[in-house]
Write a protein that holds these residues in place. Structure first.
Motif, PDB file in Angstrom:
ATOM      1  N   GLU A   1       0.857  -1.193   0.000  1.00 22.21           N
ATOM      2  CA  GLU A   1       0.000   0.000   0.000  1.00 22.21           C
ATOM      3  C   GLU A   1       0.885   1.233   0.000  1.00 22.21           C
ATOM      4  OE1 GLU A   1      -3.159   0.506   3.073  1.00 22.21           O
ATOM      5  OE2 GLU A   1      -2.377  -1.434   3.715  1.00 22.21           O
ATOM      6  N   ARG A   2       0.508   2.196  -0.816  1.00 20.36           N
ATOM      7  CA  ARG A   2       1.203   3.492  -0.784  1.00 20.36           C
ATOM      8  C   ARG A   2       0.148   4.571  -0.960  1.00 20.36           C
ATOM      9  NH1 ARG A   2       3.347   7.671   0.208  1.00 20.36           N
ATOM     10  NH2 ARG A   2       4.954   8.735  -0.957  1.00 20.36           N
ATOM     11  N   HIS A   3       0.011   5.377   0.070  1.00 16.21           N
ATOM     12  CA  HIS A   3      -0.957   6.474   0.012  1.00 16.21           C
ATOM     13  C   HIS A   3      -0.231   7.783   0.297  1.00 16.21           C
ATOM     14  CE1 HIS A   3      -3.543   3.062   0.614  1.00 16.21           C
ATOM     15  NE2 HIS A   3      -3.198   2.940   1.881  1.00 16.21           N
TER      16      HIS A   3
ATOM     17  N   GLU B   1       5.047  -1.616  -9.306  1.00 13.68           N
ATOM     18  CA  GLU B   1       6.185  -1.369  -8.422  1.00 13.68           C
ATOM     19  C   GLU B   1       6.289   0.135  -8.183  1.00 13.68           C
ATOM     20  OE1 GLU B   1      10.156  -2.207  -9.978  1.00 13.68           O
ATOM     21  OE2 GLU B   1      10.970  -2.396  -7.952  1.00 13.68           O
ATOM     22  N   CYS B   2       6.332   0.522  -6.921  1.00 14.85           N
ATOM     23  CA  CYS B   2       6.556   1.927  -6.589  1.00 14.85           C
ATOM     24  C   CYS B   2       7.961   2.303  -7.072  1.00 14.85           C
ATOM     25  CB  CYS B   2       6.457   2.149  -5.079  1.00 14.85           C
ATOM     26  SG  CYS B   2       6.818   3.847  -4.601  1.00 14.85           S
ATOM     27  N   GLY B   3       8.101   3.501  -7.653  1.00 12.07           N
ATOM     28  CA  GLY B   3       9.407   3.961  -8.121  1.00 12.07           C
ATOM     29  C   GLY B   3      10.426   4.013  -6.983  1.00 12.07           C
ATOM     30  N   ALA B   4       9.948   4.098  -5.746  1.00 12.26           N
ATOM     31  CA  ALA B   4      10.845   4.185  -4.590  1.00 12.26           C
ATOM     32  C   ALA B   4      11.218   2.814  -4.022  1.00 12.26           C
ATOM     33  CB  ALA B   4      10.197   5.020  -3.493  1.00 12.26           C
TER      34      ALA B   4
ATOM     35  N   GLY C   1       4.587   2.843  -9.994  1.00 12.99           N
ATOM     36  CA  GLY C   1       3.289   2.820  -9.326  1.00 12.99           C
ATOM     37  C   GLY C   1       2.561   4.155  -9.266  1.00 12.99           C
ATOM     38  N   VAL C   2       3.309   5.260  -9.144  1.00 15.15           N
ATOM     39  CA  VAL C   2       2.654   6.550  -8.935  1.00 15.15           C
ATOM     40  C   VAL C   2       1.705   6.909 -10.084  1.00 15.15           C
ATOM     41  CG1 VAL C   2       4.561   7.903  -9.907  1.00 15.15           C
ATOM     42  CG2 VAL C   2       3.048   8.941  -8.223  1.00 15.15           C
ATOM     43  N   SER C   3       1.968   6.377 -11.282  1.00 16.41           N
ATOM     44  CA  SER C   3       1.086   6.673 -12.426  1.00 16.41           C
ATOM     45  C   SER C   3      -0.191   5.830 -12.419  1.00 16.41           C
ATOM     46  CB  SER C   3       1.832   6.437 -13.736  1.00 16.41           C
ATOM     47  OG  SER C   3       2.842   7.405 -13.877  1.00 16.41           O
TER      48      SER C   3
ATOM     49  N   HIS D   1       8.631  15.605  -7.403  1.00 14.44           N
ATOM     50  CA  HIS D   1       8.794  14.262  -6.846  1.00 14.44           C
ATOM     51  C   HIS D   1       9.019  13.266  -7.984  1.00 14.44           C
ATOM     52  CE1 HIS D   1       7.449  16.009  -3.163  1.00 14.44           C
ATOM     53  NE2 HIS D   1       6.303  16.378  -3.705  1.00 14.44           N
ATOM     54  N   TYR D   2       9.478  12.074  -7.626  1.00 14.01           N
ATOM     55  CA  TYR D   2       9.675  11.001  -8.608  1.00 14.01           C
ATOM     56  C   TYR D   2      10.652  11.396  -9.707  1.00 14.01           C
ATOM     57  CZ  TYR D   2       5.968   8.961  -5.945  1.00 14.01           C
ATOM     58  OH  TYR D   2       5.234   8.464  -4.889  1.00 14.01           O
ATOM     59  N   VAL D   3      11.678  12.192  -9.336  1.00 14.68           N
ATOM     60  CA  VAL D   3      12.751  12.529 -10.265  1.00 14.68           C
ATOM     61  C   VAL D   3      14.038  11.907  -9.721  1.00 14.68           C
ATOM     62  CG1 VAL D   3      11.678  14.654 -11.082  1.00 14.68           C
ATOM     63  CG2 VAL D   3      13.161  14.721  -9.058  1.00 14.68           C
TER      64      VAL D   3
HETATM   65 MO    MO Z   1       5.014   5.167  -5.399  1.00 14.07          MO
END
Ligand code: MO
Ligand code: MTE
Length: 458
Positions: free
Chosen positions: A136-138, A186-189, A289-291, A314-316
């Motif tokens: 989970e990522r919120h 997959e979350c980018g992080a 994942g963020v997209s 973010h996400y850079v």
């Molecule tokens: Mo993410």
């Protein structure tokens, strides 16, 4: 020490920047209570012969001690009446699996609404993540949105971009042609804490921001066609979520036109879970994942990338020269051994199945190699079927442990021929100060004691 199931010395042996004693404790309890311990007991019993069999009397038929060998002492579950059909109507895992849980990494985030909980990869089989264990990522907490009130709007950045902007209800979306596809998210992080040095002890925390499901939904292309989108000018879309995070992401129109981007309502045969975006989320295969915008409420069609906060700031990727790299959204080829992995304990010398997961945002996995000597020698693992496009792929390989320290690694190669890099190779290009997009080869050190530890090789 507060937790008696964590042997003393364990914390002293852990890396200095050890974040997560809870995680190791839980995995250790899992190892003690779980399958591996059961196997040890079974071996010991077999070696000790019939007398030792009493140890298993609770679960297996064995002769009564000193009695007639023909009279079996059967366990209650073989003689009594079992439980009635479940009354709550929705099944739950066995009570003996209570340690298999999503977990937050203590100290990683300050509020549980803007946080992440990691999937227990060390305890999963095959390629599908059970929905209740999906990471989970919120950014602003999750919601259980009423599907009868939820709407999805499709509009253009100007009047000519979309001929007939529309607002869809869930019922309207669910009567359209649907597809079902297995994809990883997959979350980018994911693995982001490990850029500079070893930071977390278990695979749950090094790689647990990945999950894989069968998603069901409507190709976004169908909705855009219904609205009459000008795809000559409209080369980008902006996806927007309905939660307070104002999650907005640009997606290139080519991806949508290929039919791969889905407006999904189904996950593993049922509706999405609230944590994962119920009742509607975007599925963007291969992309971070963020997209995959949850609680999806709006798609805007435009003629350039939107540079929203979640893509400009973010996400850079922070590069070694101090510059940032933007829009690196594809998750590159990556893999990890999930057993044996950090926090687990090998029983003894001898045979072990090494098992792990591989994936690529650019297509199918072609091959996975496994090393037990830190990358000096490699053997090719068996890929379990199905091997699917931008999905998790399970690999297995036999190993006989000689009891000496071993450095276990996996290296994936995708169908484009791209080879997963070592930390040395990746850091040469990317430096060590990024958060996102770490897809290096992971190393697990098996110590002589059998305890497995997270380490990094160059
Ligand atoms: Mo993410
Ligand atoms: N609306 C909305 N969508 C969102 C987010 C969010 O906070 N709100 N988080 C994003 C991020 S960063 C990730 S990694 C994935 C996580 O999806 P999951 O919680 O289903 O694993 O959702 C993405 N979509």
């Amino acid at each position: 020490m507060s937790d008696p199931t964590i042997p003393s010395g364990r914390l002293r042996k852990a890396p200095e920047n050890f974040l997560d004693r809870d995680g190791v404790g839980a995995v250790w309890r899992e190892a003690k209570a779980g399958r591996r311990d059961f196997i040890r007991k079974a071996f010991a019993t077999a070696a000790a012969g019939a007398a030792g069999g009493a140890a298993l009397a609770q679960s297996n038929p064995v002769p009564t001690e000193g009695g007639d060998p023909n009279i079996l002492n059967l366990p209650a579950h073989s003689t009594g009446l079992g439980q009635p059909v479940a009354t709550d109507g929705y099944g739950k895992p066995s009570q003996y699996e209570a340690n298999v849980q999503r977990r937050q990494s203590p100290g990683l985030t300050q509020t549980a609404q803007a946080s992440v909980s990691f999937a227990p990869l060390q305890s999963l089989f095959g390629i599908v993540t059970p929905s209740g264990l999906h990471f989970e990522r919120h950014h602003q907490g999750w919601w259980d949105v009423d599907p009868s009130k939820h709407r999805l709007m499709v509009n253009g950045s100007d009047e000519k971009m979309v001929k007939t902007p529309k607002v869809f209800t869930m019922d309207e979306i669910m009567r359209l042609p649907s597809v079902s596809r297995f994809h990883f998210i997959e979350c980018g992080a994911n693995s982001g804490m490990e850029w500079g040095n070893v930071a977390v002890p278990t695979v749950q925390y090094t790689h647990g921001m990945i999950s894989c499901s069968e998603f069901t939904g409507v190709p976004l292309k169908i909705l855009l066609d219904l609205c009459g989108v000008d795809t000559k000018r409209g080369r980008y879309i902006l996806a927007e979520g309905a939660d307070g995070s104002s999650m907005t992401r640009t997606i290139p129109m080519e991806m949508v036109e290929s039919g791969q981007v889905l407006v999904a309502y189904g996950q593993n045969g049922e509706m999405l879970r609230p944590e994962n975006g119920y009742p509607l989320r975007l599925v963007v295969p291969g992309v971070q994942g963020v997209s995959w915008v949850k609680y999806l409420r709006r798609i805007e069609v435009g003629d350039k990338p939107y540079a929203t906060k979640d893509e400009a700031v973010h996400y850079v990727d922070l590069m070694p020269g101090g510059l940032h790299r933007q829009y690196t959204s594809i998750q590159e080829c990556k893999s990890v051994v999930t057993t044996p992995s950090g926090g687990q304990v090998l029983l003894d010398k001898g045979f072990f199945n090494i098992s792990g997961l591989a994936w690529s945002g650019r297509g199918k996995i072609r091959r996975v190699d496994v090393s037990v000597d830190g990358g000096r020698n490699w053997r090719t693992a068996r890929l379990e079927t199905p091997v699917l496009d931008r999905s998790l792929t399970r690999f297995n390989i036999d190993w006989v442990w000689d009891g000496k320290p071993a450095l276990i690694q996996s290296r994936a190669i995708d169908e484009t021929g791209y080879v997963q890099p070592t930390y040395g190779e990746l850091r040469k290009v990317r430096g060590t100060r990024s958060i996102y997009h770490n897809h290096s080869i992971q190393t697990w050190l098996v110590q002589e004691s059998g305890e497995v530890k997270n380490v990094q090789l160059g």
